[in-house]
Design an enzyme around this catalytic site. Sequence first.
Site, PDB file in Angstrom:
ATOM      1  N   PRO A  17     -64.734  12.555 -40.075  1.00  0.00           N
ATOM      2  CA  PRO A  17     -66.244  12.803 -39.879  1.00  0.00           C
ATOM      3  C   PRO A  17     -66.404  14.073 -41.257  1.00  0.00           C
ATOM      4  O   PRO A  17     -66.472  15.430 -41.163  1.00  0.00           O
ATOM      5  CB  PRO A  17     -66.411  13.545 -38.674  1.00  0.00           C
ATOM      6  CG  PRO A  17     -64.983  13.941 -38.004  1.00  0.00           C
ATOM      7  CD  PRO A  17     -64.095  13.034 -38.920  1.00  0.00           C
ATOM      8  N   ASP A  34     -71.125   5.154 -47.840  1.00  0.00           N
ATOM      9  CA  ASP A  34     -72.401   5.851 -47.639  1.00  0.00           C
ATOM     10  C   ASP A  34     -71.973   7.404 -47.483  1.00  0.00           C
ATOM     11  O   ASP A  34     -70.974   7.781 -47.825  1.00  0.00           O
ATOM     12  CB  ASP A  34     -73.045   5.466 -46.120  1.00  0.00           C
ATOM     13  CG  ASP A  34     -72.073   5.465 -45.159  1.00  0.00           C
ATOM     14  OD1 ASP A  34     -71.695   6.754 -45.042  1.00  0.00           O
ATOM     15  OD2 ASP A  34     -71.786   4.684 -44.315  1.00  0.00           O
ATOM     16  N   LYS A  89     -78.344   6.406 -47.991  1.00  0.00           N
ATOM     17  CA  LYS A  89     -79.485   7.427 -48.243  1.00  0.00           C
ATOM     18  C   LYS A  89     -79.661   8.440 -47.239  1.00  0.00           C
ATOM     19  O   LYS A  89     -79.167   8.367 -46.274  1.00  0.00           O
ATOM     20  CB  LYS A  89     -80.702   6.628 -48.581  1.00  0.00           C
ATOM     21  CG  LYS A  89     -80.779   5.491 -49.591  1.00  0.00           C
ATOM     22  CD  LYS A  89     -80.490   5.975 -51.120  1.00  0.00           C
ATOM     23  CE  LYS A  89     -80.244   4.679 -52.114  1.00  0.00           C
ATOM     24  NZ  LYS A  89     -79.910   5.233 -53.328  1.00  0.00           N
ATOM     25  N   GLY A 136     -67.967   7.409 -42.412  1.00  0.00           N
ATOM     26  CA  GLY A 136     -67.738   8.553 -41.762  1.00  0.00           C
ATOM     27  C   GLY A 136     -67.203   8.147 -40.178  1.00  0.00           C
ATOM     28  O   GLY A 136     -67.870   7.487 -39.662  1.00  0.00           O
ATOM     29  N   GLY A 137     -66.676   9.097 -39.687  1.00  0.00           N
ATOM     30  CA  GLY A 137     -66.026   8.676 -38.230  1.00  0.00           C
ATOM     31  C   GLY A 137     -65.627   7.411 -38.278  1.00  0.00           C
ATOM     32  O   GLY A 137     -64.842   6.998 -38.876  1.00  0.00           O
ATOM     33  N   ASP A 138     -65.891   6.839 -36.912  1.00  0.00           N
ATOM     34  CA  ASP A 138     -65.102   5.400 -36.681  1.00  0.00           C
ATOM     35  C   ASP A 138     -66.483   4.355 -36.618  1.00  0.00           C
ATOM     36  O   ASP A 138     -67.449   4.758 -36.298  1.00  0.00           O
ATOM     37  CB  ASP A 138     -64.744   5.298 -35.247  1.00  0.00           C
ATOM     38  CG  ASP A 138     -63.869   4.027 -34.915  1.00  0.00           C
ATOM     39  OD1 ASP A 138     -64.367   3.059 -34.834  1.00  0.00           O
ATOM     40  OD2 ASP A 138     -62.757   4.493 -34.787  1.00  0.00           O
ATOM     41  N   THR A 143     -63.464   9.768 -34.510  1.00  0.00           N
ATOM     42  CA  THR A 143     -64.848   9.796 -34.117  1.00  0.00           C
ATOM     43  C   THR A 143     -65.435  11.096 -34.070  1.00  0.00           C
ATOM     44  O   THR A 143     -64.659  12.017 -33.788  1.00  0.00           O
ATOM     45  CB  THR A 143     -65.217   9.118 -32.868  1.00  0.00           C
ATOM     46  OG1 THR A 143     -66.453   9.493 -32.452  1.00  0.00           O
ATOM     47  CG2 THR A 143     -64.315   9.762 -31.598  1.00  0.00           C
ATOM     48  N   MET A 185     -76.710  10.792 -33.450  1.00  0.00           N
ATOM     49  CA  MET A 185     -77.672  10.558 -34.203  1.00  0.00           C
ATOM     50  C   MET A 185     -79.078  10.944 -33.155  1.00  0.00           C
ATOM     51  O   MET A 185     -80.005  10.271 -33.299  1.00  0.00           O
ATOM     52  CB  MET A 185     -77.852   8.880 -34.278  1.00  0.00           C
ATOM     53  CG  MET A 185     -76.559   8.355 -35.157  1.00  0.00           C
ATOM     54  SD  MET A 185     -76.627   6.681 -35.480  1.00  0.00           S
ATOM     55  CE  MET A 185     -76.286   5.991 -33.815  1.00  0.00           C
TER      56      MET A 185
END
Length: 263
Positions: free
Chosen positions: A28, A51, A73, A104-106, A134, A188
């Site tokens: 992450p 990304d 983005k 990033g993360g899983d 994660t 998120m």
Amino acid sequence: MTAEPDLTPLVLGDPAPPGTVVLVGGGPGDPGLVTVRGLAAVQAADVVVYDRLAPTAVLAYARPDATLLDVGKAPTRHRTPQDHINALLVEHALAGRRVVRLKGGDNFVFGRGGEEWQACAAAGVPVVVVPGVTSAIAVPGSVGIPVTHRNVVQGFTVVSGHVSPDDPASTLDYAGLVRSRTTLVILMGMTQLRAICERLIAEGMPPQTPAAVVANGFAPDCVVLRAPVAELADAVVAAQIGPPAVVVIGDVVALDLGAPAPS
């Protein structure tokens, strides 16, 4: 007598043949959390699709002739549609290239790994999965917030907060989340944070339940903000904190273990 450990360098070789897509879960934000196998995949790739949340420092290990494609983005801005990302993976793999999708993360914890796998499978492209670390537990842990702690709480629940609790697209049972008495970890969820906190309180969560937001985990500008769940949204606005961030709600936030010492 204890045998001496084998310190022979680990050599994985080529993690995937040409024409394969490798879904690599990155750390992450911290390249040090990328697995050895994930790094090997990046080093062997002809094409790396990444990304903004990927550990982009890892791209320095890509081959000089590799194609690096940025498909990420900033939040709420124009983004590369997922269908287009899927098409890129398939296009390059069908052309006989080794393709890495670096996130990033899983990829399979609220990422698009499942959709990308399905798109490749539908096109007859073989897929290799390299799981990642994660951010749901790594980011809180990095600043001294455990998601479980013996007698304090015996479990944690990770949910996506990308839609409001009142949105028809939301499938979460917020009353059930409150009744579970587990630590809640929300990914998120910054845009909908106020609505989420209000719904949790309306469903019976005590307004003074400890909560925290950890923004930019593992980055030099990482920010940790603690406040009762009833005050968390206002505190985030006052501090001008935005995504990417992990939200932790539960009694573990009050444990104040402090961040671990740097290694």
